[in-house]
Design a protein around this motif. Sequence first.
Motif, short mmCIF file in Angstrom:
data_model
loop_
_atom_site.label_atom_id
_atom_site.label_comp_id
_atom_site.label_asym_id
_atom_site.label_seq_id
_atom_site.Cartn_x
_atom_site.Cartn_y
_atom_site.Cartn_z
N THR A 59 0.85 -1.19 0.00
CA THR A 59 0.00 0.00 0.00
C THR A 59 0.88 1.24 0.00
O THR A 59 2.06 1.17 0.32
CB THR A 59 -0.90 0.05 1.25
OG1 THR A 59 -0.06 0.00 2.42
CG2 THR A 59 -1.89 -1.09 1.29
N VAL A 61 1.57 4.53 1.94
CA VAL A 61 1.31 5.19 3.22
C VAL A 61 1.14 6.69 2.98
O VAL A 61 0.22 7.32 3.48
CB VAL A 61 2.44 4.91 4.23
CG1 VAL A 61 2.20 5.63 5.54
CG2 VAL A 61 2.58 3.41 4.45
N THR A 65 6.23 7.03 0.80
CA THR A 65 6.42 5.82 1.58
C THR A 65 5.48 4.70 1.13
O THR A 65 4.28 4.91 0.97
CB THR A 65 6.16 6.10 3.08
OG1 THR A 65 6.90 7.25 3.48
CG2 THR A 65 6.57 4.92 3.95
N GLY A 67 3.95 1.01 2.16
CA GLY A 67 3.72 0.14 3.32
C GLY A 67 3.64 -1.30 2.84
O GLY A 67 2.92 -1.62 1.89
N GLN A 69 2.77 -5.01 4.27
CA GLN A 69 2.24 -5.75 5.40
C GLN A 69 2.26 -7.25 5.05
O GLN A 69 1.48 -7.71 4.22
CB GLN A 69 0.81 -5.32 5.71
CG GLN A 69 0.29 -5.97 6.96
CD GLN A 69 -0.69 -5.07 7.68
OE1 GLN A 69 -1.26 -4.19 7.08
NE2 GLN A 69 -0.86 -5.31 8.95
N GLN A 95 8.24 -1.54 11.43
CA GLN A 95 7.58 -0.85 12.54
C GLN A 95 6.40 -1.70 12.95
O GLN A 95 5.35 -1.66 12.31
CB GLN A 95 7.09 0.53 12.11
CG GLN A 95 8.19 1.54 11.92
CD GLN A 95 7.63 2.91 11.60
OE1 GLN A 95 6.55 3.05 11.03
NE2 GLN A 95 8.37 3.94 11.98
N ILE A 98 4.23 -3.89 10.27
CA ILE A 98 4.29 -3.31 8.92
C ILE A 98 5.71 -2.88 8.61
O ILE A 98 6.45 -2.44 9.50
CB ILE A 98 3.30 -2.14 8.77
CG1 ILE A 98 3.14 -1.76 7.30
CG2 ILE A 98 3.72 -0.94 9.59
CD1 ILE A 98 1.98 -0.83 7.01
N ARG A 100 7.88 -0.25 6.54
CA ARG A 100 7.78 1.02 5.82
C ARG A 100 8.99 1.14 4.89
O ARG A 100 10.12 0.93 5.31
CB ARG A 100 7.74 2.19 6.81
CG ARG A 100 6.49 2.17 7.70
CD ARG A 100 6.55 3.21 8.80
NE ARG A 100 6.46 4.56 8.31
CZ ARG A 100 5.31 5.20 8.04
NH1 ARG A 100 4.17 4.57 8.20
NH2 ARG A 100 5.31 6.43 7.62
#
Length: 186
Positions: A59, A61, A65, A67, A69, A95, A98, A100
């Motif tokens: 995805t 963010v 950035t 993301g 997952q 983090q 997830i 980043r």
Amino acid sequence: MSVADVKKSAQDRMTKSLETLRADLAKVRTGRAHTGILDHVTVDYYGNPTPINQVANLTLVDARTIGVQPFEKKMAGAIEKAIRDADLGLNPAAQGDIIRVPTPPLTEERRKEMVKLAKGEAEDAKVAVRNIRRDANEGLKKLVKDKAISEDDERRGADDVQKLTDKFIADIDKVLGEKEKEILTV
């Protein structure tokens, strides 16, 4: 096989070459983040090289950035390592559950390298289109040799194939120009 079949086949193949160019240029990094950057990254999933999008959800963010997952929490380390080893100039950071992946802003020098890369992809597409033209012209010559069409029909067919080639070369230049502008925009 007829002149129309030869032209239709050439047009279909040239269209595929243009679509391939668009897909290849989508992977060339610009200043913004997009999940397509990670398309060719493969993760070691229980001993099998697997595309990252099959082991994790990708995805955006924010504008800079991505993301990532993982579907399985224990795959986070392998995914992070695969992104780092992919030689994309990206430095993923975990983090929680997830990962980043910030995309650093491109330097002027790196932007110029990206433009060169895009021009190389476009040139490959042009070569492919010209090869298709050559194949179509050979097909027309074969039809004349087999006495399926007249030499006039062959000449008209060759002219049509050349017009088709010119159109696709112009389309390739247009796609390249758009990508160049996108890369060089700060």
